[in-house]
Enzyme design. Structure first.
Site, PDB file in Angstrom:
ATOM      1  N   ASP A  11       0.778  -1.159   0.006  1.00 43.29           N
ATOM      2  CA  ASP A  11       0.268   0.048  -0.002  1.00 43.29           C
ATOM      3  C   ASP A  11       0.844   1.274   0.081  1.00 43.29           C
ATOM      4  O   ASP A  11       1.473   1.686   1.124  1.00 43.29           O
ATOM      5  CB  ASP A  11      -1.064  -0.148   1.367  1.00 43.29           C
ATOM      6  CG  ASP A  11      -2.075   1.098   1.256  1.00 43.29           C
ATOM      7  OD1 ASP A  11      -2.374   1.700   0.283  1.00 43.29           O
ATOM      8  OD2 ASP A  11      -1.984   1.544   2.474  1.00 43.29           O
ATOM      9  N   GLU A  71      -1.155  -1.464  -4.795  1.00 42.21           N
ATOM     10  CA  GLU A  71      -2.455  -0.449  -4.958  1.00 42.21           C
ATOM     11  C   GLU A  71      -2.378   0.290  -6.082  1.00 42.21           C
ATOM     12  O   GLU A  71      -1.366   1.114  -6.067  1.00 42.21           O
ATOM     13  CB  GLU A  71      -3.078  -0.090  -3.597  1.00 42.21           C
ATOM     14  CG  GLU A  71      -4.364   0.709  -3.707  1.00 42.21           C
ATOM     15  CD  GLU A  71      -4.760   1.080  -2.288  1.00 42.21           C
ATOM     16  OE1 GLU A  71      -5.548   0.691  -1.796  1.00 42.21           O
ATOM     17  OE2 GLU A  71      -4.469   2.278  -1.828  1.00 42.21           O
ATOM     18  N   HIS A 143      -2.207   1.297   7.112  1.00 39.44           N
ATOM     19  CA  HIS A 143      -1.496   0.956   5.870  1.00 39.44           C
ATOM     20  C   HIS A 143      -1.239  -0.453   5.660  1.00 39.44           C
ATOM     21  O   HIS A 143      -1.213  -0.979   4.668  1.00 39.44           O
ATOM     22  CB  HIS A 143      -0.364   2.053   5.699  1.00 39.44           C
ATOM     23  CG  HIS A 143      -0.653   3.343   5.631  1.00 39.44           C
ATOM     24  ND1 HIS A 143      -1.236   3.936   4.845  1.00 39.44           N
ATOM     25  CD2 HIS A 143      -0.520   4.256   6.790  1.00 39.44           C
ATOM     26  CE1 HIS A 143      -1.362   5.328   5.092  1.00 39.44           C
ATOM     27  NE2 HIS A 143      -0.952   5.162   6.466  1.00 39.44           N
TER      28      HIS A 143
END
Length: 175
Positions: A11, A71, A143
């Protein structure tokens, strides 16, 4: 005996980049590790990107994943923030590819739908489902929870043939 693989979820973010490593054997998921790479806001952008790069290199070296999931960027109203996020994403993609990993990218809503069942799930729902799907896992940050969700999404998205091919590549490379 099912083939066992290791997936790294990333992420990306300039301030905090979450990472999560999971194992998959057949349909069984296991938590391996997770964490957050932080960059020092007092440093230049270039130096902060180097911190992210060094952290991801260390994670990949330590856990030797078979594949990575990163992501995709969302559209931000703040152009400057979007550019910085894009640069952190580029580091995640570069480090993963340079390590020889197959890299997949997933939109945030796709990850949420895959893990929670709803494309507009909030952070607490993601964390709850991640911890349900990975017994014993405690995500150290939002996260890290998002990164674990990315790895889970990738595990659910990969075909059996891709898993077998990745395992054979790994065995052939002597990792």
């Amino acid at each position: 005996m099912p083939v066992s693989l290791t997936y790294l979820g990333i992420d990306p973010g300039l301030t905090a980049t979450g990472w999560g490593v999971i194992g998959i054997s057949g349909s069984r998921l296991t938590h391996i590790a997770n964490g957050t790479i932080t960059s020092n806001a007092r440093l230049s952008l270039a130096e902060r990107l180097v911190q992210i790069e060094a952290g991801l290199v260390q994670v990949i070296h330590e856990h030797a994943p078979d594949a990575a999931a990163v992501e995709q960027a969302f559209v931000a109203r703040d152009a400057s923030a979007a550019l910085k996020l894009g640069q952190a994403r580029a580091i995640a993609l570069l480090v993963s590819a340079r390590a020889g990993l197959a890299v997949a990218e997933y939109a945030p809503n796709h990850v949420k739908k895959s893990v929670v069942g709803a494309g507009h799930a909030d952070k607490s729902q993601i964390r709850l489902m991640v911890e349900m799907l990975l017994p014993g896992a405690k995500a150290g940050s939002e996260h890290a929870a998002d990164a674990l969700a990315l790895a889970i999404c990738h595990a659910h998205s990969g075909s059996a043939n891709e898993r077998i091919a990745a395992a054979l590549l790994r065995a052939g490379a002597g990792r």
